[in-house]
Motif scaffolding. Structure first.
Motif, mmCIF file in Angstrom:
data_model
loop_
_atom_site.group_PDB
_atom_site.id
_atom_site.type_symbol
_atom_site.label_atom_id
_atom_site.label_comp_id
_atom_site.label_asym_id
_atom_site.label_seq_id
_atom_site.Cartn_x
_atom_site.Cartn_y
_atom_site.Cartn_z
ATOM 1 N N SER A 34 1.314 -16.220 -0.710
ATOM 2 C CA SER A 34 0.230 -15.551 0.000
ATOM 3 C C SER A 34 0.755 -14.474 0.919
ATOM 4 N N ALA A 35 0.013 -13.379 0.980
ATOM 5 C CA ALA A 35 0.342 -12.268 1.869
ATOM 6 C C ALA A 35 -0.948 -11.534 2.172
ATOM 7 N N ALA A 36 -0.919 -10.673 3.181
ATOM 8 C CA ALA A 36 -2.093 -9.897 3.562
ATOM 9 C C ALA A 36 -1.700 -8.451 3.793
ATOM 10 N N LYS A 37 -2.535 -7.543 3.320
ATOM 11 C CA LYS A 37 -2.350 -6.118 3.568
ATOM 12 C C LYS A 37 -3.364 -5.692 4.616
ATOM 13 N N ILE A 38 -2.873 -5.236 5.761
ATOM 14 C CA ILE A 38 -3.711 -4.834 6.893
ATOM 15 C C ILE A 38 -3.848 -3.310 6.873
ATOM 16 N N THR A 39 -5.070 -2.825 7.048
ATOM 17 C CA THR A 39 -5.315 -1.385 7.102
ATOM 18 C C THR A 39 -5.943 -1.039 8.446
ATOM 19 N N ARG A 40 -5.320 -0.076 9.149
ATOM 20 C CA ARG A 40 -5.817 0.403 10.445
ATOM 21 C C ARG A 40 -5.977 1.916 10.378
ATOM 22 N N THR A 41 -6.953 2.431 11.126
ATOM 23 C CA THR A 41 -7.176 3.875 11.234
ATOM 24 C C THR A 41 -7.131 4.267 12.704
ATOM 25 N N GLN A 66 6.211 -6.385 6.347
ATOM 26 C CA GLN A 66 7.133 -6.264 5.216
ATOM 27 C C GLN A 66 7.301 -4.812 4.772
ATOM 28 N N SER A 67 6.215 -4.113 4.619
ATOM 29 C CA SER A 67 6.261 -2.725 4.154
ATOM 30 C C SER A 67 5.114 -1.957 4.784
ATOM 31 N N VAL A 68 5.273 -0.636 4.899
ATOM 32 C CA VAL A 68 4.294 0.204 5.594
ATOM 33 C C VAL A 68 3.982 1.427 4.744
ATOM 34 N N ASP A 69 2.704 1.773 4.650
ATOM 35 C CA ASP A 69 2.232 3.012 4.033
ATOM 36 C C ASP A 69 1.456 3.800 5.079
ATOM 37 N N VAL A 70 1.667 5.124 5.114
ATOM 38 C CA VAL A 70 1.039 5.979 6.120
ATOM 39 C C VAL A 70 0.411 7.178 5.415
ATOM 40 N N SER A 71 -0.802 7.568 5.837
ATOM 41 C CA SER A 71 -1.458 8.783 5.355
ATOM 42 C C SER A 71 -2.256 9.383 6.496
ATOM 43 N N ILE A 72 -2.572 10.690 6.390
ATOM 44 C CA ILE A 72 -3.283 11.383 7.455
ATOM 45 C C ILE A 72 -4.309 12.326 6.846
ATOM 46 N N THR A 73 -5.465 12.413 7.486
ATOM 47 C CA THR A 73 -6.516 13.347 7.096
ATOM 48 C C THR A 73 -6.991 14.091 8.327
ATOM 49 N N SER A 74 -7.438 15.349 8.158
ATOM 50 C CA SER A 74 -7.903 16.164 9.283
ATOM 51 C C SER A 74 -9.182 16.880 8.884
ATOM 52 N N SER A 78 -4.151 22.015 8.596
ATOM 53 C CA SER A 78 -3.273 21.262 7.718
ATOM 54 C C SER A 78 -2.289 20.456 8.548
ATOM 55 N N VAL A 79 -2.224 19.151 8.283
ATOM 56 C CA VAL A 79 -1.319 18.251 8.987
ATOM 57 C C VAL A 79 -0.400 17.609 7.959
ATOM 58 N N THR A 80 0.894 17.660 8.203
ATOM 59 C CA THR A 80 1.889 17.139 7.270
ATOM 60 C C THR A 80 2.671 16.015 7.927
ATOM 61 N N ILE A 81 2.895 14.936 7.171
ATOM 62 C CA ILE A 81 3.757 13.840 7.630
ATOM 63 C C ILE A 81 5.185 14.166 7.225
ATOM 64 N N LEU A 82 6.020 14.422 8.221
ATOM 65 C CA LEU A 82 7.418 14.751 7.953
ATOM 66 C C LEU A 82 8.273 13.515 7.727
ATOM 67 N N ASP A 83 7.932 12.423 8.395
ATOM 68 C CA ASP A 83 8.734 11.211 8.281
ATOM 69 C C ASP A 83 7.930 10.056 8.848
ATOM 70 N N HIS A 84 8.190 8.847 8.346
ATOM 71 C CA HIS A 84 7.634 7.647 8.976
ATOM 72 C C HIS A 84 8.541 6.472 8.676
ATOM 73 N N TYR A 85 8.596 5.529 9.600
ATOM 74 C CA TYR A 85 9.393 4.321 9.436
ATOM 75 C C TYR A 85 8.855 3.267 10.395
ATOM 76 N N ALA A 215 -9.482 17.435 14.976
ATOM 77 C CA ALA A 215 -9.360 15.971 14.964
ATOM 78 C C ALA A 215 -8.697 15.542 13.666
ATOM 79 N N ALA A 216 -8.037 14.415 13.714
ATOM 80 C CA ALA A 216 -7.378 13.867 12.524
ATOM 81 C C ALA A 216 -7.369 12.357 12.642
ATOM 82 N N GLU A 217 -7.162 11.695 11.498
ATOM 83 C CA GLU A 217 -7.066 10.240 11.454
ATOM 84 C C GLU A 217 -5.782 9.846 10.755
ATOM 85 N N LEU A 218 -5.072 8.937 11.383
ATOM 86 C CA LEU A 218 -3.831 8.406 10.822
ATOM 87 C C LEU A 218 -4.117 6.999 10.310
#
Length: 617
Positions: A34-41, A66-74, A78-85, A215-218
């Motif tokens: 069992s595992a859970a994927k959490i999504t936050r904005t 365990q693992s992370v996914d990141v996306s952004i909308t505006s 134009s907003v660009t994700i250069l890096d995430h960790y 405005a933007a949402e991460l």
């Protein structure tokens, strides 16, 4: 170069507390643990169009990330994700985040405490000034000397001002004490968060266009492991007098336990049997196949009593014999009535008493010969088959599941289904007649394997399990034992070697299985189901011919008429394999009195081999 870049980034860092922003959605995975994927904005209102990169740190995330996914909308620009960790704050070799930065609530409390302290200081200073003025009047140091009456008035007003001042300062002291307690509680909360939720996600972004970003949402999604869940079902049946309602309610629930450190508040919950690691859609690839020669003195020996060799005839039920095959172990499953000491069912209470189906075990006919060496794996076994598509369901409402290590039985949906009520007996296993509810799943949900609790007029009467997801899904739930219908079972065999030509060296045995049903009610009862089975050959040297019910061996589906008000068919409900497994049943309407149902089959096998019946699990 690295140092100057890090310095530039540190000057444009914004810290966001994850626990201050509600969780948007949770998806529970079941396969591979069992595992859970959490999504936050997270809303971003501080972005600006410039060439300099900006850093967003999201703190207070669970330690089991365990693992992370990141996306952004505006909305514009134009907003660009250069890096995430993501990393644990306790592992980072730098000073911890200041509490005034890490907590908006703490910053507000500190501001309020400073305001109250300033107000207290001003009140104290103003009264000190007034006290000095009154002293000067009393010592006649002022230029104008008031009259005696005026002095009395001044002193009276001074006393009233002093009383008001003391009350105001006492009230301020109380407020300061409350603020100090809140600051202490918030500091303790932050300290606990730093240990329970020590992970942070760092995202480096850049506004690359000349258009201002209003405005933007991460959106951040991460997988956590400190979760367990399983499907659970509640079947509710209502009675109108002595008649159950044909419409039943099936509550589809999910038993969830989570100790991630963060509460899931007002979330959209989804359940899936998919694997959170592997892709759900994969392009198949052809398999490499080798062909080798089998040694002439080796023949495959089945290792499972229910696994038939590839060349064994499926038509054995129709009486089509096959050629003898040398040096083979002969296995054939059969159903028999065998009394086991201490296992005889006890006398039962009236129909209102609950009784579950006891697990039945088929009887196996085993004919042993000298052991043979197993061959190499066959070609057909090398060809892999893709697993079934994952099943995903979404709860109909938003839910609250705290991180408290408790089992929460959350409602996914409530289904209204049609039910059929009948009496069922399996006399080869148990002579008791069960009053049973059969529910066909006609909803859009594929019911996942889990436990179904049955409630009759809100009283728990039985539990059963869903084992497979093959459609159509039919649930069978026992409600009670009907002592108004009695069942007796008898099985006999008669060896007839003289009926087989002697040159074949085979013996034929005729088996007769008889079930006697007695309806003690004064009225007829409808739809009594009597389930039984016949053996299947596991070796081509054994031939089995079903004689009665007449005509059943010639059909694959449908039914044959045994007599008026009674028919026979292959048993395929509830995931049963029917003719493939030798499972059949009678469906009869019974008048008051006695009915006799008979099954007859012939087994033809080599004479020199002994048939030994054993109960298999």
């Amino acid at each position: 170069m690295v140092t100057s870049s890090a310095k530039a980034l540190s000057q444009n860092t914004t810290v966001i507390e994850a626990d201050q922003i509600p969780i948007k959605a949770v998806k529970l995975f079941q396969s591979s643990g069992s595992a859970a994927k959490i999504t936050r904005t997270f809303p971003l209102s501080f972005l600006r169009s410039q060439n300099e990169a900006q850093v967003v740190e999201i703190v207070h995330l669970p330690a089991s990330v365990q693992s992370v996914d990141v996306s952004i909308t505006s909305t514009s620009g134009s907003v660009t994700i250069l890096d995430h960790y993501h990393t644990s704050i306790t592992d980072v070799q730098k000073p911890p985040i200041p509490v005034t930065t890490a907590s908006q609530a703490l910053r507000e409390l500190e501001t309020e405490r400073l305001r109250l302290e300033d107000e207290k200081r001003v009140r104290q200073q103003s009264f000190t000034f007034l006290t000095t003025y009154m002293d000067s009047l009393a010592q006649c140091k002022s230029q104008g000397q008031p009259e005696a009456a005026q002095m009395v008035t001044f002193f009276d007003e001074f006393v009233e001002i002093g009383i008001t001042r003391s009350a105001a300062i006492a009230e301020l002291d109380g407020k300061l004490a409350d603020i100090s307690n809140k600051i202490r509680e918030e500091t303790e909360r932050l300290s606990k968060l730093s240990s329970d939720l020590p992970v942070k996600v760092v995202t480096v972004i850049s506004c690359t266009s000349q258009v201002s970003v209003e405005a933007a949402e991460l959106t951040v999604s991460y997988v956590v492991k400190q979760v367990s869940w399983k499907p659970a079902y509640d079947l509710h049946i209502a009675m109108t007098g002595n008649t159950p309602s044909p419409t039943v309610t099936l509550d589809f629930r999910c038993t969830v336990t989570q100790w991630t450190g963060e509460n899931w508040e007002n979330i959209s919950l989804a359940l899936t049997t998919a694997n959170q690691v592997l892709q759900l859609i994969r392009l198949p690839e052809p398999k490499k196949i080798d062909i080798s020669l089998r040694p002439s003195n080796v023949f495959h020996q089945p290792t499972n009593a229910f696994h038939r060799p590839a060349n064994a005839p499926q038509a054995a039920l129709f009486g089509a014999p096959a050629a003898p095959l040398s040096r083979s172990s002969v296995l054939a499953s059969a159903t028999a009535s065998i009394d086991i000491p201490g296992q005889r069912p006890p006398n039962q209470a009236p129909i209102a008493q609950l009784a579950n189906f006891p697990p039945g075990s088929p009887t196996t006919v085993v004919v042993e010969t000298p052991e043979a060496e197993a061959p190499s794996q066959g070609v057909s076994q090398l060809i892999s088959h893709d697993s079934k598509d994952p099943i995903t369901h979404t709860a109909s409402g938003n839910l609250f599941i705290p991180s408290d290590h408790a089992e929460h039985h959350v409602l996914v949906d409530s289904l209204s289904l049609r039910a059929e009520f009948m009496r069922v007996v399996v006399p080869g296993i148990d002579n008791r007649v069960y009053y049973t509810c059969e529910v066909k799943n006609t909803s859009e949900y594929v019911l996942l394997p889990g436990t179904v609790k049955t409630y009759l007029n809100d009283k728990h009467v039985s539990s059963t399990d869903i084992h497979n997801t093959e459609l159509p899904q039919i649930l069978e739930c026992s409600l009670a034992v009907d002592t108004g219908v009695k069942a007796l079972h008898n099985r006999a065999s008669d060896a007839l070697p003289q009926s087989v030509p002697t040159f074949t060296s085979k013996a034929m045995t005729t088996y007769t299985s008889a079930t006697v049903l007695h309806n003690t009610y004064a009225e007829p009862i409808r739809g009594v189901i009597v389930r039984s089975s016949i053996p299947l050959p596991a070796d081509p040297r054994i031939t089995i011919v079903l004689k009665e019910p007449a005509g059943l061996a010639e059909i694959d589906e449908g039914s044959v008429t045994v007599k008026e008000g009674c028919l026979a068919r292959w048993s395929t409900t509830g995931g049963r394999k029917g003719k493939q497994a030798g499972l059949f049943e009678w469906v009869c309407d019974m008048n008051p009195g006695t009915e006799v149902l008979k099954a007859v089959w012939e087994v033809c096998a080599p004479q020199h081999l002994e048939l030994l019946e054993q109960v298999r699990p």
